[in-house]
Design an enzyme around this catalytic site. Sequence first.
Site, short mmCIF file in Angstrom:
data_model
loop_
_atom_site.label_atom_id
_atom_site.label_comp_id
_atom_site.label_asym_id
_atom_site.label_seq_id
_atom_site.Cartn_x
_atom_site.Cartn_y
_atom_site.Cartn_z
N GLU A 277 0.83 -1.21 0.00
CA GLU A 277 0.00 0.00 0.00
C GLU A 277 0.86 1.26 0.00
O GLU A 277 0.60 2.21 0.75
CB GLU A 277 -0.98 -0.03 1.18
CG GLU A 277 -1.93 -1.22 1.10
CD GLU A 277 -3.01 -1.24 2.18
OE1 GLU A 277 -2.80 -0.70 3.26
OE2 GLU A 277 -4.08 -1.83 1.89
N ASP B 213 -8.34 -9.15 4.04
CA ASP B 213 -8.08 -7.98 4.88
C ASP B 213 -9.12 -7.83 5.98
O ASP B 213 -9.96 -6.93 5.91
CB ASP B 213 -8.06 -6.73 3.99
CG ASP B 213 -7.47 -5.52 4.70
OD1 ASP B 213 -7.10 -5.65 5.87
OD2 ASP B 213 -7.39 -4.45 4.07
N GLU C 170 -12.52 -2.00 12.05
CA GLU C 170 -12.59 -1.35 10.73
C GLU C 170 -13.72 -1.90 9.88
O GLU C 170 -14.51 -1.16 9.31
CB GLU C 170 -11.24 -1.53 10.01
CG GLU C 170 -11.26 -0.95 8.60
CD GLU C 170 -9.92 -1.08 7.89
OE1 GLU C 170 -8.98 -1.65 8.46
OE2 GLU C 170 -9.84 -0.61 6.73
#
Length: 680
Positions: free
Chosen positions: A289, A368, A396
């Site tokens: 990322e 993820d 998240e």
Amino acid sequence: MTIPDLTDVHPAWLPPEAFRAIGSRRVPVLGDGALVETVREEVAAARARFGGGDRDGGGDGGAAGCVLALAGADGLPGTARAVAAEAGPLGAEGYALARRDGVTTVVAGAPAGLLYGLFHLVRLGEAAFGADRPVERHAPAAARRMLDHWDNIDVHPVMGQVERGYAGGSLFWRDGVLREDLTRVRAYARLLAATGINAVAINNVNVHATEARLLTDRLDEVVAIAAELRPYGIRVHLSIGFASPVTLGGLPTADPLDEDVRRWWAAAAERVYAAVPDFGGFVVKADSEGQPGPFGYGRSHAEGAGVLAAALAPYGGVVHWRAFVYDHRQDWRDRSTDRARAACDHFAPLDGRFADNVILQVKHGPMDFQPREPVSPVIAAMPATKLAVEFQVTQEYTGQQRHVCYLAPMWSEILSFRPWGEDEGGRTVADVAVGGGGLVAVSNAGDDPYWTGHPLAQANLYAFGRLAWDPRLDPAAILDEWAGLTFPETAAGLRGTLHAMMDGSWRTYERYTAPLGVGFMVRPGHHYGPDVDGYEYTPWGTYHFADRDGVGVDRTRATGTGLTGQYPRPWSEVYESAGRCPDELLLFFHHVPYGHVLRSGSTVIQHIYDTHFAGVEEVVAMRAHWDKLDGSGLVDPALHARVAELLAEQQRCAEEWRDQVNTYFFRKSGVPDARGRHIY
Ligand code: GCV
């Protein structure tokens, strides 16, 4: 050292009342060492509050007393000597507990064990001082039980002070500077120690320019934070930028095989250890990322980790090298690239090539931190590498601490999964982690008065620590423990409600969000709430491929990306077959028609409708349970109000998920709901 006593912050699972049983007795603490001193002060603070010492005098702790002692301490009473002899070696963090002849004894082989023994007594409360107990030995399964903070020093323009943080600001930094008063960090360390956590990485794995300097000219901030965590047996780790030799050192390269680069890292480590002698090590997100890494220099990740490992090795430090490496600039038109394969493709060929003090930190699933994923194939693919399994306590993708979502059942399911089936002696994911690098999770704590934003999300932080200590613990029993400590006077009346609301809350969340393991379908960027096609045509590699005929990702060897082939038997065969694949993972591994009949007997489309209606109904039921507590006196009214407000938001959001997902698939498929419910 003073025991932190904050009045403006919720005490979480260590309210003063939790120390009543200890504080109302005379409790000699025998032994030397900094952590023994912490135990002594904890006991003294409890006694000062509850008046112990005048009731049950006597060298052994008196008739209803208690002794906390290191096995080799001077003046060890006879009972403690006998318990120590019976318990045998207890290791660096273990302890033994017994009650006989009216004396409760905790003995440990080393100071950290005594600290954990003290918190065990806190958990037991009065039960530690009742009937006789034979000698019980306790020791952590994994040597390292770690939390990662994704805290920034500077407020990041997009990610804020804490990346994926849903509990206010950082406990460590505020607006670019270290907090002046770190009492809360000490209180945090105390809470974590009570669960068994012994390592904390303090800064974000996405290391930006300011945070990179924690390694050099901002090292004094690491020193200050370490000083607050140390009295509770917690070592500090630091996320570092792989390009630091260039960005901080002014070298022309960060090539891990370059001699100057090696020297630079060695000197950096030397400085860190001079300042923080018990420093734990580095955490690294490389080639991921946008973070720099060894690929930039044509080197492997084993070589990249190696330069850091060599720098830390003289001091006993470790490198946590993250396996979260994939192409985040994928072309969505390219059906051959599969993000879920990436970690195994990159790392499995490197098995056995990492230095001894490198721990490969693997997210529990191949994608993820979705609410439902299979176990990462990396976990079974690297027998000659130390692996740590990484969880995400910060929610998240599981409701962002606005939704009740007790995650221990998910973690427990993952930890008890057998990657080789009954082969390899039936070893579990927990066995791999325990025998390797331990367990790591991203913390959900911040400067919110309840620590975790949602007061009930405290249970997730508590549960992670307890499962890292003992992965076999039952999530419902952990919830009981947490409730007993957090609500010491009313837990008996609350337990039923908390179990009804929380035990199944992860599955409820799964029901009203993305179906059958397909994942994502969240709003891009912040990842809260539904957006079925939000990521469908983006470079992130997170697709569901829904069309008018069907949905799901074909990851089979026969016709898809071949991810199923990264698993050993039996799972390589089970996942390959749409008929044998567990329903909850069907769309993770297969693209199937809407009329495909699940193992449950329902069709995919009807399952989508049914679970989305059911998920919302379950949230409505959760709210009804909580509403009944209003005015009951069982929970503090302010806490009740905070949870009630969040439950209203959870219901609103769950309805939005239900309506968007159901409508989307109704419009795609044209198949009506068999039960005729309202779809838009
Ligand atoms: C810290 C996900 C999150 C990122 C996070 C990343 C990681 O992609 O959305 O915020 O970055 O995981 O684990 O490194």
